[in-house]
Write a protein that holds these residues in place. Sequence first.
Motif, PDB file in Angstrom:
ATOM      1  N   GLY A 194     -21.010  22.972   2.012  1.00 16.77           N
ATOM      2  CA  GLY A 194     -22.270  23.696   2.013  1.00 16.77           C
ATOM      3  C   GLY A 194     -23.419  22.755   2.322  1.00 16.77           C
ATOM      4  O   GLY A 194     -23.538  22.208   3.417  1.00 16.77           O
ATOM      5  N   GLY A 195     -24.288  22.526   1.331  1.00 15.25           N
ATOM      6  CA  GLY A 195     -25.415  21.620   1.530  1.00 15.25           C
ATOM      7  C   GLY A 195     -25.068  20.164   1.354  1.00 15.25           C
ATOM      8  O   GLY A 195     -25.919  19.290   1.542  1.00 15.25           O
ATOM      9  N   ASN A 196     -23.825  19.869   0.965  1.00 10.07           N
ATOM     10  CA  ASN A 196     -23.349  18.502   0.747  1.00 10.07           C
ATOM     11  C   ASN A 196     -24.226  17.763  -0.258  1.00 10.07           C
ATOM     12  O   ASN A 196     -24.545  16.584  -0.080  1.00 10.07           O
ATOM     13  CB  ASN A 196     -23.287  17.722   2.069  1.00 10.07           C
ATOM     14  N   THR A 197     -24.581  18.456  -1.340  1.00  3.82           N
ATOM     15  CA  THR A 197     -25.357  17.825  -2.400  1.00  3.82           C
ATOM     16  C   THR A 197     -24.501  17.495  -3.622  1.00  3.82           C
ATOM     17  O   THR A 197     -25.031  17.012  -4.620  1.00  3.82           O
ATOM     18  CB  THR A 197     -26.510  18.745  -2.844  1.00  3.82           C
TER      19      THR A 197
ATOM     20  N   PRO B 272     -32.594  33.350 -11.124  1.00  4.17           N
ATOM     21  CA  PRO B 272     -32.901  32.288 -12.084  1.00  4.17           C
ATOM     22  C   PRO B 272     -32.123  30.981 -11.925  1.00  4.17           C
ATOM     23  O   PRO B 272     -32.466  30.012 -12.615  1.00  4.17           O
ATOM     24  CB  PRO B 272     -32.564  32.934 -13.429  1.00  4.17           C
ATOM     25  N   LEU B 273     -31.107  30.930 -11.073  1.00  9.65           N
ATOM     26  CA  LEU B 273     -30.397  29.663 -10.919  1.00  9.65           C
ATOM     27  C   LEU B 273     -31.363  28.620 -10.372  1.00  9.65           C
ATOM     28  O   LEU B 273     -32.016  28.834  -9.347  1.00  9.65           O
ATOM     29  CB  LEU B 273     -29.205  29.825  -9.973  1.00  9.65           C
ATOM     30  N   SER B 274     -31.473  27.488 -11.059  1.00 12.01           N
ATOM     31  CA  SER B 274     -32.407  26.440 -10.655  1.00 12.01           C
ATOM     32  C   SER B 274     -31.806  25.088 -10.994  1.00 12.01           C
ATOM     33  O   SER B 274     -31.347  24.862 -12.116  1.00 12.01           O
ATOM     34  CB  SER B 274     -33.754  26.619 -11.371  1.00 12.01           C
ATOM     35  N   LEU B 275     -31.780  24.186 -10.012  1.00 14.81           N
ATOM     36  CA  LEU B 275     -31.279  22.835 -10.227  1.00 14.81           C
ATOM     37  C   LEU B 275     -32.000  21.875  -9.294  1.00 14.81           C
ATOM     38  O   LEU B 275     -32.716  22.288  -8.377  1.00 14.81           O
ATOM     39  CB  LEU B 275     -29.763  22.753 -10.035  1.00 14.81           C
ATOM     40  N   ALA B 276     -31.811  20.601  -9.521  1.00 13.17           N
ATOM     41  CA  ALA B 276     -32.612  19.595  -8.827  1.00 13.17           C
ATOM     42  C   ALA B 276     -32.461  19.662  -7.317  1.00 13.17           C
ATOM     43  O   ALA B 276     -33.400  19.371  -6.581  1.00 13.17           O
ATOM     44  CB  ALA B 276     -32.236  18.200  -9.331  1.00 13.17           C
ATOM     45  N   ALA B 277     -31.273  20.048  -6.829  1.00 14.56           N
ATOM     46  CA  ALA B 277     -31.017  20.062  -5.386  1.00 14.56           C
ATOM     47  C   ALA B 277     -31.321  21.408  -4.752  1.00 14.56           C
ATOM     48  O   ALA B 277     -30.861  21.686  -3.647  1.00 14.56           O
ATOM     49  CB  ALA B 277     -29.558  19.684  -5.122  1.00 14.56           C
TER      50      ALA B 277
ATOM     51  N   GLY C  29     -33.582  22.652  -3.082  1.00 11.73           N
ATOM     52  CA  GLY C  29     -34.158  22.660  -1.743  1.00 11.73           C
ATOM     53  C   GLY C  29     -33.152  22.405  -0.646  1.00 11.73           C
ATOM     54  O   GLY C  29     -33.483  22.552   0.542  1.00 11.73           O
ATOM     55  N   SER C  30     -31.915  22.037  -1.001  1.00  9.49           N
ATOM     56  CA  SER C  30     -30.904  21.743   0.026  1.00  9.49           C
ATOM     57  C   SER C  30     -29.509  22.246  -0.317  1.00  9.49           C
ATOM     58  O   SER C  30     -28.690  22.430   0.583  1.00  9.49           O
ATOM     59  CB  SER C  30     -30.850  20.231   0.300  1.00  9.49           C
ATOM     60  N   CYS C  31     -29.206  22.482  -1.576  1.00  9.52           N
ATOM     61  CA  CYS C  31     -27.892  23.043  -1.918  1.00  9.52           C
ATOM     62  C   CYS C  31     -27.819  24.497  -1.470  1.00  9.52           C
ATOM     63  O   CYS C  31     -28.847  25.148  -1.260  1.00  9.52           O
ATOM     64  CB  CYS C  31     -27.610  22.917  -3.412  1.00  9.52           C
ATOM     65  N   THR C  32     -26.606  25.007  -1.316  1.00 13.30           N
ATOM     66  CA  THR C  32     -26.438  26.356  -0.775  1.00 13.30           C
ATOM     67  C   THR C  32     -25.711  27.272  -1.762  1.00 13.30           C
ATOM     68  O   THR C  32     -25.002  26.812  -2.653  1.00 13.30           O
ATOM     69  CB  THR C  32     -25.664  26.320   0.553  1.00 13.30           C
ATOM     70  N   ILE C  33     -25.883  28.568  -1.552  1.00 14.26           N
ATOM     71  CA  ILE C  33     -25.317  29.564  -2.457  1.00 14.26           C
ATOM     72  C   ILE C  33     -23.794  29.464  -2.507  1.00 14.26           C
ATOM     73  O   ILE C  33     -23.180  29.574  -3.578  1.00 14.26           O
ATOM     74  CB  ILE C  33     -25.753  30.972  -2.023  1.00 14.26           C
ATOM     75  N   GLY C  34     -23.148  29.258  -1.352  1.00 12.99           N
ATOM     76  CA  GLY C  34     -21.694  29.126  -1.349  1.00 12.99           C
ATOM     77  C   GLY C  34     -21.219  27.984  -2.218  1.00 12.99           C
ATOM     78  O   GLY C  34     -20.271  28.121  -3.001  1.00 12.99           O
ATOM     79  N   GLY C  35     -21.889  26.843  -2.106  1.00 12.75           N
ATOM     80  CA  GLY C  35     -21.535  25.697  -2.949  1.00 12.75           C
ATOM     81  C   GLY C  35     -21.851  25.938  -4.405  1.00 12.75           C
ATOM     82  O   GLY C  35     -21.084  25.537  -5.294  1.00 12.75           O
TER      83      GLY C  35
ATOM     84  N   GLU D 294     -25.774  35.095   2.556  1.00  7.24           N
ATOM     85  CA  GLU D 294     -24.629  34.372   3.095  1.00  7.24           C
ATOM     86  C   GLU D 294     -24.500  33.003   2.439  1.00  7.24           C
ATOM     87  O   GLU D 294     -25.455  32.463   1.861  1.00  7.24           O
ATOM     88  CB  GLU D 294     -24.770  34.247   4.608  1.00  7.24           C
ATOM     89  N   ALA D 295     -23.317  32.435   2.550  1.00  5.74           N
ATOM     90  CA  ALA D 295     -22.985  31.233   1.797  1.00  5.74           C
ATOM     91  C   ALA D 295     -23.851  30.041   2.145  1.00  5.74           C
ATOM     92  O   ALA D 295     -24.096  29.172   1.311  1.00  5.74           O
ATOM     93  CB  ALA D 295     -21.515  30.878   2.024  1.00  5.74           C
ATOM     94  N   GLY D 296     -24.340  29.978   3.381  1.00  6.10           N
ATOM     95  CA  GLY D 296     -25.145  28.838   3.796  1.00  6.10           C
ATOM     96  C   GLY D 296     -26.611  28.955   3.463  1.00  6.10           C
ATOM     97  O   GLY D 296     -27.395  28.063   3.804  1.00  6.10           O
ATOM     98  N   CYS D 297     -27.017  30.026   2.791  1.00  4.07           N
ATOM     99  CA  CYS D 297     -28.414  30.172   2.381  1.00  4.07           C
ATOM    100  C   CYS D 297     -28.764  29.080   1.371  1.00  4.07           C
ATOM    101  O   CYS D 297     -28.063  28.903   0.361  1.00  4.07           O
ATOM    102  CB  CYS D 297     -28.649  31.538   1.740  1.00  4.07           C
ATOM    103  N   VAL D 298     -29.842  28.378   1.620  1.00  2.00           N
ATOM    104  CA  VAL D 298     -30.310  27.377   0.660  1.00  2.00           C
ATOM    105  C   VAL D 298     -30.802  28.100  -0.597  1.00  2.00           C
ATOM    106  O   VAL D 298     -31.434  29.159  -0.518  1.00  2.00           O
ATOM    107  CB  VAL D 298     -31.428  26.525   1.291  1.00  2.00           C
ATOM    108  N   LEU D 299     -30.499  27.539  -1.744  1.00  3.95           N
ATOM    109  CA  LEU D 299     -30.849  28.171  -3.014  1.00  3.95           C
ATOM    110  C   LEU D 299     -32.331  28.515  -3.078  1.00  3.95           C
ATOM    111  O   LEU D 299     -32.707  29.608  -3.525  1.00  3.95           O
ATOM    112  CB  LEU D 299     -30.453  27.253  -4.176  1.00  3.95           C
ATOM    113  N   GLN D 300     -33.192  27.613  -2.633  1.00  3.21           N
ATOM    114  CA  GLN D 300     -34.619  27.882  -2.700  1.00  3.21           C
ATOM    115  C   GLN D 300     -35.005  29.071  -1.827  1.00  3.21           C
ATOM    116  O   GLN D 300     -35.908  29.836  -2.176  1.00  3.21           O
ATOM    117  CB  GLN D 300     -35.418  26.649  -2.285  1.00  3.21           C
ATOM    118  N   ALA D 301     -34.319  29.261  -0.701  1.00  3.51           N
ATOM    119  CA  ALA D 301     -34.600  30.415   0.154  1.00  3.51           C
ATOM    120  C   ALA D 301     -34.253  31.715  -0.562  1.00  3.51           C
ATOM    121  O   ALA D 301     -34.948  32.729  -0.407  1.00  3.51           O
ATOM    122  CB  ALA D 301     -33.822  30.295   1.460  1.00  3.51           C
TER     123      ALA D 301
END
Length: 328
Positions: A70-73, A131-136, A138-144, A111-118
């Motif tokens: 996914g975002g490789n975070t 409400p899911l919120s974590l440090a990454a 801005g770059s981690c993705t929903i699939g991951g 979709e799985a590649g959507c960035v969490l912040q989006a």
Amino acid sequence: MSDAAFVDTLRAIVGPAQVLVGGDLAAYEADWRKRYRGRALAVVRPGHTDEVAAVVRACAAAGVSLVPQGGNTGLVGGGVPNASGRQILLSLGRLNRVRHVDVDNLTLTAEAGCVLQAVQDAAESHGLLYPLSLAAEGSCTIGGNLATNAGGTQVLRYGNARELCLGLEVVTARGDTWHGLTGLRKDNTGYDLRDLFVGSEGTLGVITAATLKLFPRPAASVTAMAACESVEAAVGLLNLARDRLGPGLTGFELMERFALSLVERHFPQLPRPLPGAPWTVLMEHAGTQPEAVERDRLASALEAALEQGLATDAVVAESIAQSHALWH
């Protein structure tokens, strides 16, 4: 089939521009901390679920193993290929669409590649909260997030990623697509395949989309930091906060002095409002009343903690900027 012929097969599925070989694939072949490195035969970037399924079928037919990313975070190497140079790295970054927001049902399908912040922003644009919120974020993705059953900072109130997911779309290891994007909450039918895939880290199939739970946005959110002498005192503070704040307590992060000394060393620009405490607690409270009322509730709980010896010092953020500073 030779490697070159197999790569040509993948190009025919997703297009030549979406199959990366040779050159510098370091962004895909190493984890975020650069502790795990591998070498991929190719990086394949499908643009929709049917392409994911076709790639998986091609890999299965050729006996080539596949690593979803996914975002490789991640910090444990789960999204990194091995050193054989024989694995296909499946990057899901192009599956980045928010397909639907159902305001009436409080759900969002992404979709799985959507960035969490989006996803957070899409919910906020409708006056809602994911409400899911974590440090990454801005770059981690929903699939991951779902593949690892991410926790984040608001588990106390909303649970892990598993509790925030109602349905999934998944490509299985055979290349079949399971269409399980349901928004139904009261569902007691059969086996819960969703829970098998959430947390499976890509070992059972590739998550390509998810239907997620949304919530009404709280009227106010207040952050505080408290100093504690021991873990036992911090647990006492947690119990007191639960008693005083109820379900409004959304975050409770416990940090040891050594961990914060590393933050101070590497990020000297960040303020240290409570320096030197053996243990530090970061708390967040969200409620339905105006911000001033909710801040007074949190301050009152902290005053009680100080009186009972559960905390030795405390500070309550007076603004959004101060709240962000505490979280940073």
